[in-house]
Design a protein around this motif. Sequence first.
Motif, PDB file in Angstrom:
ATOM      1  N   GLN A  73      39.615  40.187  32.592  1.00 45.68           N
ATOM      2  CA  GLN A  73      40.280  40.953  31.551  1.00 45.68           C
ATOM      3  C   GLN A  73      39.678  40.467  30.327  1.00 45.68           C
ATOM      4  O   GLN A  73      39.660  39.368  29.965  1.00 45.68           O
ATOM      5  N   LEU A  74      39.269  41.318  29.046  1.00 47.60           N
ATOM      6  CA  LEU A  74      38.955  40.894  28.137  1.00 47.60           C
ATOM      7  C   LEU A  74      39.929  41.257  27.010  1.00 47.60           C
ATOM      8  O   LEU A  74      40.585  42.070  27.035  1.00 47.60           O
ATOM      9  N   ARG A  75      40.301  39.690  26.314  1.00 43.73           N
ATOM     10  CA  ARG A  75      41.193  39.772  25.621  1.00 43.73           C
ATOM     11  C   ARG A  75      40.644  39.023  24.090  1.00 43.73           C
ATOM     12  O   ARG A  75      40.547  37.681  24.171  1.00 43.73           O
ATOM     13  N   GLY A  76      40.528  39.964  23.285  1.00 46.31           N
ATOM     14  CA  GLY A  76      39.566  39.419  21.924  1.00 46.31           C
ATOM     15  C   GLY A  76      38.637  38.721  22.310  1.00 46.31           C
ATOM     16  O   GLY A  76      37.647  39.606  22.778  1.00 46.31           O
ATOM     17  N   ASP A  77      38.293  37.481  22.171  1.00 46.73           N
ATOM     18  CA  ASP A  77      36.884  36.739  22.167  1.00 46.73           C
ATOM     19  C   ASP A  77      37.160  36.014  23.574  1.00 46.73           C
ATOM     20  O   ASP A  77      36.303  35.144  23.787  1.00 46.73           O
ATOM     21  N   GLN A  78      38.046  36.326  24.550  1.00 46.81           N
ATOM     22  CA  GLN A  78      37.798  35.635  25.650  1.00 46.81           C
ATOM     23  C   GLN A  78      38.034  36.453  26.976  1.00 46.81           C
ATOM     24  O   GLN A  78      38.266  37.755  27.010  1.00 46.81           O
ATOM     25  N   LEU A  79      37.336  36.066  27.750  1.00 49.43           N
ATOM     26  CA  LEU A  79      37.304  36.562  29.452  1.00 49.43           C
ATOM     27  C   LEU A  79      38.336  35.830  29.964  1.00 49.43           C
ATOM     28  O   LEU A  79      37.985  34.727  30.399  1.00 49.43           O
ATOM     29  N   VAL A  80      39.386  36.623  30.508  1.00 54.36           N
ATOM     30  CA  VAL A  80      40.450  35.943  31.124  1.00 54.36           C
ATOM     31  C   VAL A  80      40.275  36.292  32.414  1.00 54.36           C
ATOM     32  O   VAL A  80      40.189  37.240  33.245  1.00 54.36           O
ATOM     33  N   VAL A  81      40.084  34.890  33.333  1.00 55.18           N
ATOM     34  CA  VAL A  81      39.972  34.858  34.670  1.00 55.18           C
ATOM     35  C   VAL A  81      41.275  34.276  35.190  1.00 55.18           C
ATOM     36  O   VAL A  81      41.822  32.955  34.724  1.00 55.18           O
ATOM     37  N   PRO A  82      42.110  34.693  36.178  1.00 59.50           N
ATOM     38  CA  PRO A  82      43.307  34.203  36.628  1.00 59.50           C
ATOM     39  C   PRO A  82      43.131  32.705  37.459  1.00 59.50           C
ATOM     40  O   PRO A  82      42.176  32.480  37.954  1.00 59.50           O
ATOM     41  N   GLY A  83      43.541  31.669  36.716  1.00 61.86           N
ATOM     42  CA  GLY A  83      43.795  30.354  37.427  1.00 61.86           C
ATOM     43  C   GLY A  83      44.200  30.078  38.730  1.00 61.86           C
ATOM     44  O   GLY A  83      44.954  31.216  39.161  1.00 61.86           O
TER      45      GLY A  83
END
Length: 303
Positions: free
Chosen positions: A49-59
């Motif tokens: 998921q792209l959130r702002g300037d981050q690519l969120v990958v579930p930990g």
Amino acid sequence: MAGVACEPVARPSLTSISSGELRSLWTCDCELALLPLAQLLRLQPGAFQLRGDQLVVPGPGGPAAARGGFNVFCDGLVRLDGQLYRLSSYVKRYVELTNYCDYKDYRETILSKPMLFFINVQTKKDTLKERTYAFLVNTRHPKIRRQIEQGMDMVISSVIGESYRLQFDFQEAVKNFFPPGNEVVNGENLSFAYEFKADALFDFFYWFGLSNSTVKVNGKVLNLSSTSPEKKETIKLFLDKMSEPLIRRSSFSDRKFSVTSRGSIDDVFNCNLSPRSSLTEPLLAELPFPSVLESEETPNQFI
């Protein structure tokens, strides 16, 4: 007939994929795969998921971890459509291990899910424009898994208690996939390595760099790029199947590498056997970040 015989071998298209090839393909038949990163983000919203300037990958601690996903190997950053994103969770491309437990956890981590690497590709026609691709390594495929496990087993049996460094490299497989006129500008991102530092009094081979090894992993690269809605849905189902979580059949203390193994990882570490690896929860590199405002951002499609 002579004209047909002289035709060059066709390389895979970078913008489409044969629907017949994909529909008849089991995930266990896929060794390596390549597709635009923007397409992967659209097809796997639960994993990226792209959130702002981050690519969120579930930990590993999140609820999405139980649903499988990918082990993302990188240095914490990825460039997409000219913008730089930070990853919330990833596996470092280089790690240092100092004891048996670290080695065991690392080995089980990298084989627990499909691997994912980011690469940028340029064309000679437009060197200013780069395309970002996701390179997938199916660690469940026997051929790929065997190369990784045998590389780790052989280096242990050769050093016998000494320090060493082992690198796995996929550059050759990827560069041979792209047709002439395309250049992978960050090929070093297609590798990962670990260094085991043993508590040895005289580590001469390690000191002089003689215990460094590289395994060039080879395999057939499947093209998952497509602009057809029907083919994209097929690719989505294919990726969902590939990233499904594995079912555990034993406890941590009694786990074996595979049904064909003759022993456990303890035997391999002690240079007694060379079996295949078992699986456990991944230990990923976490990048802590404060609360980030979610923003709906649809990656631009590749031309």
